[in-house]
Design an enzyme around this catalytic site. Sequence first.
Site, PDB file in Angstrom:
ATOM      1  N   LEU A   1       1.028  -1.329   0.048  1.00  0.00           N
ATOM      2  CA  LEU A   1      -0.728  -0.039  -0.109  1.00  0.00           C
ATOM      3  C   LEU A   1       0.868   0.791  -0.189  1.00  0.00           C
ATOM      4  O   LEU A   1       2.306   1.490   0.222  1.00  0.00           O
ATOM      5  CB  LEU A   1      -1.321  -0.128   1.193  1.00  0.00           C
ATOM      6  CG  LEU A   1      -0.614   0.125   2.491  1.00  0.00           C
ATOM      7  CD1 LEU A   1      -0.050   1.607   2.837  1.00  0.00           C
ATOM      8  CD2 LEU A   1      -0.986  -0.753   3.732  1.00  0.00           C
TER       9      LEU A   1
ATOM     10  N   LYS B   1       8.754  -7.945  -1.571  1.00  0.00           N
ATOM     11  CA  LYS B   1       8.326  -6.191  -1.419  1.00  0.00           C
ATOM     12  C   LYS B   1      10.249  -5.301  -1.277  1.00  0.00           C
ATOM     13  O   LYS B   1      10.473  -4.296  -1.774  1.00  0.00           O
ATOM     14  CB  LYS B   1       8.397  -6.830   0.522  1.00  0.00           C
ATOM     15  CG  LYS B   1       7.908  -5.565   1.006  1.00  0.00           C
ATOM     16  CD  LYS B   1       6.881  -4.168   0.183  1.00  0.00           C
ATOM     17  CE  LYS B   1       7.343  -3.333   0.990  1.00  0.00           C
ATOM     18  NZ  LYS B   1       6.011  -2.416   0.898  1.00  0.00           N
TER      19      LYS B   1
ATOM     20  N   CYS C   1       9.616   4.054   5.084  1.00  0.00           N
ATOM     21  CA  CYS C   1       9.356   2.716   4.291  1.00  0.00           C
ATOM     22  C   CYS C   1      10.773   2.432   3.773  1.00  0.00           C
ATOM     23  O   CYS C   1      11.892   1.783   4.116  1.00  0.00           O
ATOM     24  CB  CYS C   1       8.729   2.237   3.475  1.00  0.00           C
ATOM     25  SG  CYS C   1       6.851   1.737   4.300  1.00  0.00           S
TER      26      CYS C   1
ATOM     27  N   LYS D   1      14.770   3.220   4.815  1.00  0.00           N
ATOM     28  CA  LYS D   1      15.495   2.312   5.561  1.00  0.00           C
ATOM     29  C   LYS D   1      15.029   0.675   5.482  1.00  0.00           C
ATOM     30  O   LYS D   1      16.079  -0.103   5.241  1.00  0.00           O
ATOM     31  CB  LYS D   1      14.585   2.073   7.013  1.00  0.00           C
ATOM     32  CG  LYS D   1      12.659   2.054   7.058  1.00  0.00           C
ATOM     33  CD  LYS D   1      12.459   0.802   7.041  1.00  0.00           C
ATOM     34  CE  LYS D   1      10.749   0.152   7.138  1.00  0.00           C
ATOM     35  NZ  LYS D   1      10.332  -0.923   7.137  1.00  0.00           N
TER      36      LYS D   1
HETATM   37  P1  NAD Z   1       3.785   2.018  11.949  1.00  0.00           P
HETATM   38  O1  NAD Z   1       4.583   2.629  13.325  1.00  0.00           O
HETATM   39  O2  NAD Z   1       2.839   3.733  12.031  1.00  0.00           O
HETATM   40  O3  NAD Z   1       2.774   0.678  12.843  1.00  0.00           O
HETATM   41  C1  NAD Z   1       3.473  -0.403  13.766  1.00  0.00           C
HETATM   42  C2  NAD Z   1       2.458  -0.384  15.314  1.00  0.00           C
HETATM   43  O4  NAD Z   1       2.888  -0.995  16.326  1.00  0.00           O
HETATM   44  C3  NAD Z   1       2.632   0.865  16.271  1.00  0.00           C
HETATM   45  O5  NAD Z   1       1.718   1.376  16.729  1.00  0.00           O
HETATM   46  C4  NAD Z   1       2.866   0.383  17.551  1.00  0.00           C
HETATM   47  O6  NAD Z   1       2.619   0.657  18.350  1.00  0.00           O
HETATM   48  C5  NAD Z   1       2.748  -1.527  16.905  1.00  0.00           C
HETATM   49  N1  NAD Z   1       3.650  -2.301  17.348  1.00  0.00           N
HETATM   50  C6  NAD Z   1       4.590  -2.472  18.110  1.00  0.00           C
HETATM   51  N2  NAD Z   1       5.513  -3.687  18.525  1.00  0.00           N
HETATM   52  C7  NAD Z   1       4.098  -4.125  19.352  1.00  0.00           C
HETATM   53  C8  NAD Z   1       3.826  -6.034  19.523  1.00  0.00           C
HETATM   54  N3  NAD Z   1       4.968  -6.364  19.774  1.00  0.00           N
HETATM   55  N4  NAD Z   1       2.925  -6.109  19.739  1.00  0.00           N
HETATM   56  C9  NAD Z   1       1.890  -5.284  19.441  1.00  0.00           C
HETATM   57  N5  NAD Z   1       2.165  -3.762  17.860  1.00  0.00           N
HETATM   58  C10 NAD Z   1       2.403  -3.749  17.757  1.00  0.00           C
HETATM   59  O7  NAD Z   1       4.213   1.445  11.132  1.00  0.00           O
HETATM   60  P2  NAD Z   1       3.768   1.451   9.594  1.00  0.00           P
HETATM   61  O8  NAD Z   1       3.952   2.192   8.834  1.00  0.00           O
HETATM   62  O9  NAD Z   1       2.085   0.755   9.940  1.00  0.00           O
HETATM   63  O10 NAD Z   1       4.702  -0.439   9.223  1.00  0.00           O
HETATM   64  C11 NAD Z   1       4.198  -1.675   9.862  1.00  0.00           C
HETATM   65  C12 NAD Z   1       5.012  -2.243   8.781  1.00  0.00           C
HETATM   66  O11 NAD Z   1       4.759  -2.204   7.301  1.00  0.00           O
HETATM   67  C13 NAD Z   1       6.603  -1.831   8.301  1.00  0.00           C
HETATM   68  O12 NAD Z   1       7.240  -3.280   8.462  1.00  0.00           O
HETATM   69  C14 NAD Z   1       6.525  -1.417   7.378  1.00  0.00           C
HETATM   70  O13 NAD Z   1       7.963  -1.728   7.044  1.00  0.00           O
HETATM   71  C15 NAD Z   1       5.854  -2.136   6.357  1.00  0.00           C
HETATM   72  N6  NAD Z   1       4.882  -1.350   5.687  1.00  0.00           N
HETATM   73  C16 NAD Z   1       4.376  -0.271   5.951  1.00  0.00           C
HETATM   74  C17 NAD Z   1       3.810   0.452   4.913  1.00  0.00           C
HETATM   75  C18 NAD Z   1       3.487   2.074   4.836  1.00  0.00           C
HETATM   76  O14 NAD Z   1       2.809   2.921   3.956  1.00  0.00           O
HETATM   77  N7  NAD Z   1       3.720   2.865   6.050  1.00  0.00           N
HETATM   78  C19 NAD Z   1       3.673  -0.019   3.544  1.00  0.00           C
HETATM   79  C20 NAD Z   1       4.059  -1.190   3.272  1.00  0.00           C
HETATM   80  C21 NAD Z   1       4.365  -1.705   4.154  1.00  0.00           C
END
Ligand code: NAD
Length: 447
Positions: free
Chosen positions: A161, A215, A271, A274
């Site tokens: 996304l 990815k 993203c 990193k």
């Molecule tokens: P984010 O920091 O917005 O959300 C992560 C959430 O996980 C936080 O709310 C945090 O409190 C929670 N968390 C941390 N440790 C936890 C645990 N042990 N148990 C339960 N909850 C826990 O991050 P994000 O942007 O949503 O990204 C999440 C993953 O998705 C990453 O690996 C990122 O690379 C990947 N990703 C993100 C996007 C994007 O556009 N944001 C797109 C594709 C992939």
Amino acid sequence: MALKLTVIGTGYLGATHAAAMAELGFEVLGLDIDPAKIETLSAGRVPMYEPGLEDLLRRHVAGLPDSSGRLRFTTSWEEVAAFGDIHFVCVNTPQKHGEYACDMSYVDSAFELLAPHLKQPALVVGKSTVPVGSAARLAARLAELAPAGDRAELAWNPEFLREGFAVEDTLHPDRIVVGVASEHAEKLLREVYATPVGEGTPFVVADYPTAELVKTAANAFLATKISFINAMAEVSEAAGGDVVKLAEAIGHDERIGKKFLRAGIGFGGGCLPKDIRAFMARAGELGADQALTFLREVDSINMRRRAHMVELAREACGGSGFLGKRIAVLGAAFKPDSDDVRDSPALNVAGQIHLQGGQVTVYDPKAMENARRLFPTLGYAASALEAVRGADVVLHLTEWQEFRELDPAELGAVARGRHVIDGRNALVPQGWREAGWTFRAMGRPHA
Ligand code: NAD
């Protein structure tokens, strides 16, 4: 009976995934370790700005008027384990401090906390972006920790996304990729994604390492494309060419395509930066570091853009430095239609100028709160006009629609100096020049 889903980690990815799965008709339970986030989501509010997400959430969060009631949130691992047939792990995977590698501690901790409660058969589906090899390791750990043993299975389902389009991308993805170790896991995931697949979304089945690599390879490609056009911007600037025209012309070639060819201050966010670094670090561990040394160049071209923008701003201030100068920064989010300021090029530039003595005033339509938290010493204004009031130089650093609609004459009337630099190649130079501004953009001649 319909599958019950849980979503672990309800940030940008998880909150969107949870709401979208409820929209697809599933009962969903979301969990986060941040109780404040759970409270906000349970009230039908989204803790970040993402177009359309709050509406989607309100349609489904239990207890809200006229909602389907299919979506709930909790902080209890027992509840999540007892509820779900499928658990989507969506926690953050940031860069490790002082290293290129990925910090897997959040993912590891989610598995350690969930698995001991899995007494019944369950499919745990990783969606976080992780270094290749993580899924195999976590599958073994899951079977070891779960009372259900090897009936607690793992799949990897990377997420593509785009922030700003997260709802659309989750409900109508351009592809779904699953890394599975059994036909059973594939069957369950086909059931979850039956609606988008029915609408024609390709469903790609792979093994764990391939799914993980898809990815990071996709992000490495996108980062390379952006740095490629930014490298062309550097050469265009040196040669007196126009990178915008160049991008338009090469984009007519279908093999190249027009997208992701807008030169500017480069990529940022939670993203791409990193992910390419973690990819290099992992390739090194695998003895394949040579294959990805080009990503180091991609990264440094990208970081050079920020420094170059600071230099352009210095020139616009008269060349002798920022002391006593006022700089208006339009944009703080790493991209438009998001309030995400993680590794934001706009804030990075604003911060550098501030540290060099400039008086910086930032305005962003949605990211003010996050920006203020990260850079409390910068100045902030409530509108673009207020940010520009009294400024010597205006920097356009995040390409919000709102900034394209600004009236250069109105801004010119309140600015101290009429110098604008477009760090995103998104403004129309003519209108600004006609209103008496000197207009510079990256990789373009500065008439
Ligand atoms: P984010 O920091 O917005 O959300 C992560 C959430 O996980 C936080 O709310 C945090 O409190 C929670 N968390 C941390 N440790 C936890 C645990 N042990 N148990 C339960 N909850 C826990 O991050 P994000 O942007 O949503 O990204 C999440 C993953 O998705 C990453 O690996 C990122 O690379 C990947 N990703 C993100 C996007 C994007 O556009 N944001 C797109 C594709 C992939």
